[in-house]
Scaffold this active site. Structure first.
Site, mmCIF file in Angstrom:
data_model
loop_
_atom_site.group_PDB
_atom_site.id
_atom_site.type_symbol
_atom_site.label_atom_id
_atom_site.label_comp_id
_atom_site.label_asym_id
_atom_site.label_seq_id
_atom_site.Cartn_x
_atom_site.Cartn_y
_atom_site.Cartn_z
ATOM 1 N N GLU A 257 0.877 -1.173 0.000
ATOM 2 C CA GLU A 257 0.000 0.000 0.000
ATOM 3 C C GLU A 257 0.911 1.218 0.000
ATOM 4 O O GLU A 257 1.674 1.427 0.942
ATOM 5 C CB GLU A 257 -0.909 0.027 1.229
ATOM 6 C CG GLU A 257 -1.834 1.231 1.255
ATOM 7 C CD GLU A 257 -2.274 1.598 2.644
ATOM 8 O OE1 GLU A 257 -2.156 2.799 2.990
ATOM 9 O OE2 GLU A 257 -2.716 0.715 3.391
ATOM 10 N N CYS A 296 -3.447 7.654 4.719
ATOM 11 C CA CYS A 296 -3.252 7.233 3.334
ATOM 12 C C CYS A 296 -4.528 7.398 2.519
ATOM 13 O O CYS A 296 -4.481 7.466 1.290
ATOM 14 C CB CYS A 296 -2.775 5.784 3.284
ATOM 15 S SG CYS A 296 -3.826 4.630 4.187
#
Length: 519
Positions: A257, A296
């Site tokens: 990620e 994020c």
């Protein structure tokens, strides 16, 4: 010199050699602790996790492992107050923002404990239906999923030291795979403390959970073919990981990620004063400021119809002007600090880069910080930038990991979709509209370049879970620059920790597979 936090490897608490790296309060600059992984016997640590921890976990059923997760959640619940104190001190977050990390971690563990219980007393999972391989149906095939006979190595980011551990560890442990966690150095204290409390509670078998604080040097060199690695961090670091022999030569699994220029999009129908417009404004302001924009999934680009650009800018300015920034220990503070002075420097540089192509719509730094010295603290006030034609490049390429977003005008639906896709692959996009048909249209159009599309109408204004909130029921991950990885998504999360095999056998043997696996 402050205390060096110990590592837990090979079933022992071991302090690394040397002076270590200091962890600091990002508001006051005070040194809180130190970490070091120097001198650890990593070969012994990895072997212990694979053999001792892996064997003990695989000997249990899914339901039994689910019960272990429930016990972990209870052990953490008993220490909540300690975790909030550590988070405020080491991450510089307000109590509310700390709760997103801490409570999110416990909720995710509890969710997988309940979900795992539904899998019952099996030790392997059947995957799909039986398929005939012969004309008379006597010889058939059944795909099964078995836990990988390796370990799970997690290399995590600094922004979620609690949730970042447990959202990965919950499906790994439920799958029967032991975990070694390497938290980001800057905020390693909370991760290390949670591991320590779980180990002290004695709720997991030996070797099921280990923690290495400090440098990651040498960790990937020990990764073998049946191990799995999950990384959260920058795209630059991810590129270096992908080139490591563990993945190139030994073909270990790697989940990433990475960077993500997430979007929020206001539908053409949503004029100022409408429910969708108000919801869009609230969500963008919230995502800019919660955890100081260090998520994020935070909104980095906010797309609005060109006709509503000025109205949206004014509404966002009004929201952001109410945000007090400074020491999270002060009850009047709504937004704390970035995680470190290094991040402070990085965010300031990112703002400068974006300002070369945009206009400054709101600069919160005009208001003094509360109980924080701007020369010492890592506090950065919200910044809203503006782009009236959407055609600049930096806003679609540079992610500023802080309380910064760019308001961007679009002409029509096709232009809006094109602009959102210019992020090169993102974790999440949100769409706000009064028209559910338009929500569906945008959702499908954006699905190919986003891991999640969050569509909101006024009808769900009070029940929607939030653009940036990662729910364990839904997929977390995204294509392209977002890393190409997948986490969570209910039982889908278990796929990463299992190996799929096709069993080709007589019908009677296939019927006996669950019983054979239980031995």
């Amino acid at each position: 010199m402050s205390e060096i936090l110990k590592n837990y490897v090979g079933g022992e608490w071991i302090a690394g050699r040397g002076d270590g790296t200091p962890l600091r309060d990002p508001v006051t600059g005070e040194e809180l602790a130190r970490v070091s992984s120097e001198g650890l016997d990593l070969d012994k640590a990895f072997d212990f996790a694979r053999t001792k921890g892996g064997t003990a976990l695989r000997d249990r059923t899914y339901a039994e492992r689910a019960a272990l997760l429930g016990d972990v959640a209870k052990a953490l619940q008993a220490k909540r107050d300690d975790y909030y104190a550590i988070s405020i001190a080491n991450s510089g977050t307000t109590k509310a923002d700390s709760g997103m990390d801490i409570e999110g971690a416990i909720f995710t563990l509890s969710y997988y404990a309940k979900l795992g219980a539904s899998l019952g007393d099996a030790k392997v999972l059947l995957d799909g239906d039986v398929t005939s391989l012969s004309k008379d149906g006597s010889f058939r095939a059944q795909h099964i999923l078995t836990p990988t006979r390796g370990l799970a190595l997690f290399i995590n980011a600094f922004n979620f030291p609690a949730w970042g551990l447990w959202e990965k560890a919950a499906p790994a442990l439920l799958s029967g795979v032991p975990v070694i966690i390497k938290p980001a150095t800057a905020t390693a204290w909370l991760t290390q403390r949670m591991v320590a409390d779980v180990i002290a509670a004695g709720v997991l078998p030996e070797g099921a959970l280990s923690v290495v604080c400090g440098s990651a040097a040498g960790l990937l060199d020990r990764v073998q073919a049946f191990d799995v690695v999950s990384f959260t961090g920058s795209a630059d670091t991810a590129a270096k990981l992908r080139a490591h022999p563990a993945f190139v030569s030994r073909a270990a699994r790697l989940n990433i990620e990475a960077d993500s220029l997430n979007s929020a999009l206001l539908g053409l129908d949503a004029s100022p004063g409408s429910g969708a417009f108000d919801g869009f404004i609230s969500e963008v302001a919230r995502e800019m400021t919660i955890k100081s924009g260090q998520k994020c999934t935070a909104i980095r680009r906010a797309f609005v119809p060109a006709a509503h650009f000025d109205a949206a800018a004014e509404a966002l300015r009004a929201k952001l002007a109410k945000i007090t920034v400074g020491n999270p220990r002060n009850e009047t503070v709504r937004m704390g600090s970035l995680v470190s002075r290094d991040q402070h420097t990085s965010v300031k540089a990112g703002i400068d880069a974006l300002r070369r192509e945009t206009e400054l719509l709101f600069d919160g730094s005009a208001t003094p910080l509360v109980d924080a010295d701007p020369e010492v603290s890592a506090c950065v006030a919200p910044h809203l930038l503006g782009l009236r034609d959407g055609e600049a490049s930096a806003v679609h390429d540079v992610e500023v990991f802080g309380p910064v977003a760019t308001l961007i005008a679009y002409r029509d639906e096709a232009h809006a979709i094109d602009l959102a896709r210019r992020g090169g692959g993102s974790l999440v996009a949100s769409v706000f509209s009064d028209d559910e048909g338009q929500l569906a249209h945008f959702a499908v159009a954006l699905a190919d370049t986003h891991g999640r599309v969050h569509a909101v109408s006024p009808a769900v204004a009070k029940t929607q879970t939030g653009h940036g909130n990662v729910m364990p029921q839904s997929l977390h991950g995204g294509p392209g620059r977002a890393g190409g990885g997948e986490e969570l998504g209910g039982l889908r999360a278990l796929n990463f920790y299992h190996r799929r095999a096709a069993i080709q056998a007589p019908s009677g043997a296939l019927d006996l597979l669950p019983k054979a696996a239980a031995k």
